[in-house]
Design a protein around this motif. Structure first.
Motif, PDB file in Angstrom:
ATOM      1  N   ILE A   1      23.827  54.305  82.432  1.00 38.99           N
ATOM      2  CA  ILE A   1      22.490  53.984  82.946  1.00 38.99           C
ATOM      3  C   ILE A   1      22.185  54.794  84.204  1.00 38.99           C
ATOM      4  O   ILE A   1      21.058  55.280  84.350  1.00 38.99           O
ATOM      5  CB  ILE A   1      22.332  52.470  83.187  1.00 38.99           C
ATOM      6  CG1 ILE A   1      22.372  51.736  81.854  1.00 38.99           C
ATOM      7  CG2 ILE A   1      21.025  52.160  83.918  1.00 38.99           C
ATOM      8  CD1 ILE A   1      22.424  50.232  81.968  1.00 38.99           C
ATOM      9  N   PRO A   2      23.150  55.011  85.131  1.00 36.66           N
ATOM     10  CA  PRO A   2      22.833  55.828  86.308  1.00 36.66           C
ATOM     11  C   PRO A   2      22.404  57.259  85.974  1.00 36.66           C
ATOM     12  O   PRO A   2      21.702  57.885  86.750  1.00 36.66           O
ATOM     13  CB  PRO A   2      24.138  55.823  87.107  1.00 36.66           C
ATOM     14  CG  PRO A   2      24.775  54.527  86.745  1.00 36.66           C
ATOM     15  CD  PRO A   2      24.468  54.376  85.271  1.00 36.66           C
ATOM     16  N   LEU A   3      22.782  57.777  84.818  1.00 30.65           N
ATOM     17  CA  LEU A   3      22.362  59.114  84.415  1.00 30.65           C
ATOM     18  C   LEU A   3      20.998  59.075  83.722  1.00 30.65           C
ATOM     19  O   LEU A   3      20.155  59.938  83.931  1.00 30.65           O
ATOM     20  CB  LEU A   3      23.400  59.742  83.484  1.00 30.65           C
ATOM     21  CG  LEU A   3      23.107  61.160  82.989  1.00 30.65           C
ATOM     22  CD1 LEU A   3      23.007  62.132  84.165  1.00 30.65           C
ATOM     23  CD2 LEU A   3      24.186  61.612  82.017  1.00 30.65           C
ATOM     24  N   VAL A   4      20.760  58.056  82.923  1.00 26.11           N
ATOM     25  CA  VAL A   4      19.524  57.954  82.143  1.00 26.11           C
ATOM     26  C   VAL A   4      18.371  57.401  82.988  1.00 26.11           C
ATOM     27  O   VAL A   4      17.229  57.837  82.838  1.00 26.11           O
ATOM     28  CB  VAL A   4      19.766  57.079  80.895  1.00 26.11           C
ATOM     29  CG1 VAL A   4      18.481  56.845  80.122  1.00 26.11           C
ATOM     30  CG2 VAL A   4      20.813  57.721  79.994  1.00 26.11           C
ATOM     31  N   LEU A   5      18.647  56.462  83.878  1.00 30.51           N
ATOM     32  CA  LEU A   5      17.599  55.808  84.662  1.00 30.51           C
ATOM     33  C   LEU A   5      16.730  56.775  85.453  1.00 30.51           C
ATOM     34  O   LEU A   5      15.499  56.670  85.403  1.00 30.51           O
ATOM     35  CB  LEU A   5      18.209  54.741  85.581  1.00 30.51           C
ATOM     36  CG  LEU A   5      17.230  53.925  86.421  1.00 30.51           C
ATOM     37  CD1 LEU A   5      16.254  53.153  85.527  1.00 30.51           C
ATOM     38  CD2 LEU A   5      17.997  52.969  87.329  1.00 30.51           C
ATOM     39  N   PRO A   6      17.290  57.750  86.178  1.00 28.11           N
ATOM     40  CA  PRO A   6      16.396  58.656  86.908  1.00 28.11           C
ATOM     41  C   PRO A   6      15.541  59.520  85.983  1.00 28.11           C
ATOM     42  O   PRO A   6      14.411  59.864  86.329  1.00 28.11           O
ATOM     43  CB  PRO A   6      17.340  59.514  87.759  1.00 28.11           C
ATOM     44  CG  PRO A   6      18.675  59.348  87.166  1.00 28.11           C
ATOM     45  CD  PRO A   6      18.692  58.022  86.488  1.00 28.11           C
ATOM     46  N   LEU A   7      16.047  59.844  84.812  1.00 24.04           N
ATOM     47  CA  LEU A   7      15.242  60.621  83.858  1.00 24.04           C
ATOM     48  C   LEU A   7      14.049  59.794  83.376  1.00 24.04           C
ATOM     49  O   LEU A   7      12.918  60.294  83.309  1.00 24.04           O
ATOM     50  CB  LEU A   7      16.105  61.074  82.680  1.00 24.04           C
ATOM     51  CG  LEU A   7      17.259  62.004  83.034  1.00 24.04           C
ATOM     52  CD1 LEU A   7      18.127  62.280  81.808  1.00 24.04           C
ATOM     53  CD2 LEU A   7      16.757  63.296  83.650  1.00 24.04           C
ATOM     54  N   ILE A   8      14.282  58.530  83.084  1.00 20.12           N
ATOM     55  CA  ILE A   8      13.189  57.640  82.681  1.00 20.12           C
ATOM     56  C   ILE A   8      12.245  57.423  83.862  1.00 20.12           C
ATOM     57  O   ILE A   8      11.023  57.436  83.698  1.00 20.12           O
ATOM     58  CB  ILE A   8      13.740  56.292  82.160  1.00 20.12           C
ATOM     59  CG1 ILE A   8      14.495  56.512  80.849  1.00 20.12           C
ATOM     60  CG2 ILE A   8      12.615  55.277  81.963  1.00 20.12           C
ATOM     61  CD1 ILE A   8      15.270  55.305  80.375  1.00 20.12           C
ATOM     62  N   GLY A   9      12.812  57.241  85.050  1.00 15.81           N
ATOM     63  CA  GLY A   9      11.989  57.050  86.241  1.00 15.81           C
ATOM     64  C   GLY A   9      11.087  58.242  86.515  1.00 15.81           C
ATOM     65  O   GLY A   9       9.904  58.088  86.833  1.00 15.81           O
ATOM     66  N   LEU A  10      11.626  59.455  86.383  1.00 16.62           N
ATOM     67  CA  LEU A  10      10.821  60.664  86.593  1.00 16.62           C
ATOM     68  C   LEU A  10       9.727  60.777  85.545  1.00 16.62           C
ATOM     69  O   LEU A  10       8.577  61.086  85.859  1.00 16.62           O
ATOM     70  CB  LEU A  10      11.709  61.908  86.570  1.00 16.62           C
ATOM     71  CG  LEU A  10      12.612  62.104  87.772  1.00 16.62           C
ATOM     72  CD1 LEU A  10      13.590  63.244  87.527  1.00 16.62           C
ATOM     73  CD2 LEU A  10      11.797  62.341  89.035  1.00 16.62           C
ATOM     74  N   TRP A  11      10.084  60.511  84.296  1.00 15.64           N
ATOM     75  CA  TRP A  11       9.093  60.548  83.221  1.00 15.64           C
ATOM     76  C   TRP A  11       7.959  59.569  83.534  1.00 15.64           C
ATOM     77  O   TRP A  11       6.788  59.909  83.449  1.00 15.64           O
ATOM     78  CB  TRP A  11       9.748  60.207  81.881  1.00 15.64           C
ATOM     79  CG  TRP A  11       8.752  59.974  80.793  1.00 15.64           C
ATOM     80  CD1 TRP A  11       8.118  60.912  80.039  1.00 15.64           C
ATOM     81  CD2 TRP A  11       8.263  58.710  80.356  1.00 15.64           C
ATOM     82  NE1 TRP A  11       7.258  60.300  79.161  1.00 15.64           N
ATOM     83  CE2 TRP A  11       7.327  58.941  79.335  1.00 15.64           C
ATOM     84  CE3 TRP A  11       8.524  57.386  80.739  1.00 15.64           C
ATOM     85  CZ2 TRP A  11       6.656  57.921  78.683  1.00 15.64           C
ATOM     86  CZ3 TRP A  11       7.842  56.367  80.089  1.00 15.64           C
ATOM     87  CH2 TRP A  11       6.922  56.638  79.079  1.00 15.64           C
TER      88      TRP A  11
END
Length: 143
Positions: free
Chosen positions: A119-129
């Protein structure tokens, strides 16, 4: 003015935005507690990992507050915090594989967040999107 929806557009804290803020909030609380425990009880075992775990907690706190804020400039602060988070996950992920002796116990961002289901790797990508998708509504106070 209504803070949850705008005709034809999702408001800043509606739907997925609320979920993202909640996840960041959960990570802020849990990583702060975990970093505090690690630093107080076993810092000498992996000082680099636990110090970086504390940095992660601070970033999650800042990101949560910025994402939940409707104040002018909160979009930029959210963006900065999430970009720092993503860079931290990547750098600490690489360090944890390059220097495994310094990351004997999992920290929030070690091994790209493997101990946290990545989740720490995926969360910022979703947050940026999400930030870029809702940039207009996020930049207007009251929306």
């Amino acid at each position: 003015m209504n803070n949850t929806t705008t005709p034809g557009r999702t408001g800043r804290q509606a739907g997925l935005g609320r979920i993202i803020i909640a996840v960041y909030g959960i990570f802020a609380i849990s990583s702060t507690a975990r970093a505090g425990y690690q630093i107080l009880t076993k810092f000498d075992e992996a000082p680099l990992a636990y110090a970086l775990s504390a940095v992660a907690a601070v970033i999650y706190i800042i990101a949560t507050i910025a994402l939940a804020s409707h104040k002018p400039g909160s979009w930029r602060l959210s963006l900065a915090a999430i970009l720092i988070e993503l860079a931290g996950v990547v750098v600490v992920g690489i360090l944890s594989f390059a220097l495994p002796q310094d990351f004997a116990h999992p920290a929030v961002w070690s091994h790209f967040g493997q101990g946290y289901g990545y989740i720490p790797l995926v969360l910022p990508l979703i947050g940026l999107w999400w930030l870029f998708r809702h940039r207009e509504s996020a930049a207007v106070p009251g929306r």
